[in-house]
Design a protein around this motif. Structure first.
Motif, PDB file in Angstrom:
ATOM      1  N   MET A   1       0.848  -1.169   0.000  1.00  0.00           N
ATOM      2  CA  MET A   1       0.000   0.000   0.000  1.00  0.00           C
ATOM      3  C   MET A   1       0.897   1.238   0.000  1.00  0.00           C
ATOM      4  SD  MET A   1      -2.957   1.130   2.721  1.00  0.00           S
ATOM      5  CE  MET A   1      -3.753  -0.423   2.596  1.00  0.00           C
ATOM      6  N   THR A   2       0.579   2.163  -0.832  1.00  0.00           N
ATOM      7  CA  THR A   2       1.408   3.353  -0.928  1.00  0.00           C
ATOM      8  C   THR A   2       1.181   4.270   0.263  1.00  0.00           C
ATOM      9  OG1 THR A   2      -0.242   4.599  -2.160  1.00  0.00           O
ATOM     10  CG2 THR A   2       1.283   3.233  -3.447  1.00  0.00           C
ATOM     11  N   ARG A   3       2.132   5.131   0.489  1.00  0.00           N
ATOM     12  CA  ARG A   3       2.038   6.072   1.592  1.00  0.00           C
ATOM     13  C   ARG A   3       0.858   7.017   1.405  1.00  0.00           C
ATOM     14  NH1 ARG A   3       7.080   9.541   3.688  1.00  0.00           N
ATOM     15  NH2 ARG A   3       7.697   7.467   4.324  1.00  0.00           N
ATOM     16  N   ARG A   4       0.617   7.400   0.183  1.00  0.00           N
ATOM     17  CA  ARG A   4      -0.484   8.318  -0.112  1.00  0.00           C
ATOM     18  C   ARG A   4      -1.840   7.684   0.238  1.00  0.00           C
ATOM     19  NH1 ARG A   4      -0.860  11.333  -5.825  1.00  0.00           N
ATOM     20  NH2 ARG A   4      -1.537  13.268  -4.901  1.00  0.00           N
ATOM     21  N   ARG A   5      -2.023   6.424  -0.137  1.00  0.00           N
ATOM     22  CA  ARG A   5      -3.274   5.727   0.163  1.00  0.00           C
ATOM     23  C   ARG A   5      -3.432   5.510   1.666  1.00  0.00           C
ATOM     24  NH1 ARG A   5      -4.149   1.158  -3.640  1.00  0.00           N
ATOM     25  NH2 ARG A   5      -4.782   2.895  -4.935  1.00  0.00           N
ATOM     26  N   ARG A   6      -2.331   5.189   2.339  1.00  0.00           N
ATOM     27  CA  ARG A   6      -2.374   4.991   3.787  1.00  0.00           C
ATOM     28  C   ARG A   6      -2.757   6.281   4.501  1.00  0.00           C
ATOM     29  NH1 ARG A   6       1.854   1.446   4.360  1.00  0.00           N
ATOM     30  NH2 ARG A   6       3.174   3.118   3.720  1.00  0.00           N
ATOM     31  N   LYS A  65       3.702   4.665   8.791  1.00  0.00           N
ATOM     32  CA  LYS A  65       4.518   3.518   8.395  1.00  0.00           C
ATOM     33  C   LYS A  65       5.212   3.781   7.068  1.00  0.00           C
ATOM     34  CE  LYS A  65       2.240  -0.433  10.429  1.00  0.00           C
ATOM     35  NZ  LYS A  65       1.412  -1.591  10.109  1.00  0.00           N
ATOM     36  N   VAL A  66       6.455   3.344   7.014  1.00  0.00           N
ATOM     37  CA  VAL A  66       7.227   3.468   5.784  1.00  0.00           C
ATOM     38  C   VAL A  66       7.324   2.072   5.189  1.00  0.00           C
ATOM     39  CG1 VAL A  66       9.393   4.182   4.756  1.00  0.00           C
ATOM     40  CG2 VAL A  66       8.514   5.370   6.778  1.00  0.00           C
ATOM     41  N   LYS A  67       6.407   1.749   4.352  1.00  0.00           N
ATOM     42  CA  LYS A  67       6.316   0.478   3.655  1.00  0.00           C
ATOM     43  C   LYS A  67       6.582  -0.670   4.525  1.00  0.00           C
ATOM     44  CE  LYS A  67       6.442  -1.360  -0.664  1.00  0.00           C
ATOM     45  NZ  LYS A  67       5.547  -1.174  -1.687  1.00  0.00           N
TER      46      LYS A  67
END
Length: 67
Positions: A1-6, A65-67
């Motif tokens: 999940m990308t950071r933007r979506r999270r 969270k970072v990936k």
């Protein structure tokens, strides 16, 4: 999940949490405080206003969270 979506999911989660917590805090204050003095009401709403923070912590850590 990308950071933007999270972050987007977390934003909506925080908004829902704040709205629900606001309804809960105001409703509980209305029904349980009755006609107490203004100082008691101010103390209650100060504590209830800060009460949502522990519930927001998991959402914020999910957002960070970072990936």
């Amino acid at each position: 999940m990308t950071r933007r979506r999270r972050r987007l999911i977390g934003l909506f989660g925080l908004i829902v949490l704040l709205v629900l917590w606001g309804f809960f805090a105001v409703g509980a204050g209305y029904f349980f405080l009755g006609s107490e003095s203004w100082a008691v009401r101010m103390a209650y709403y100060a504590i209830a206003g800060a009460g949502w923070l522990p519930f927001a912590l998991p959402i914020v850590t999910f957002m960070a969270k970072v990936k």
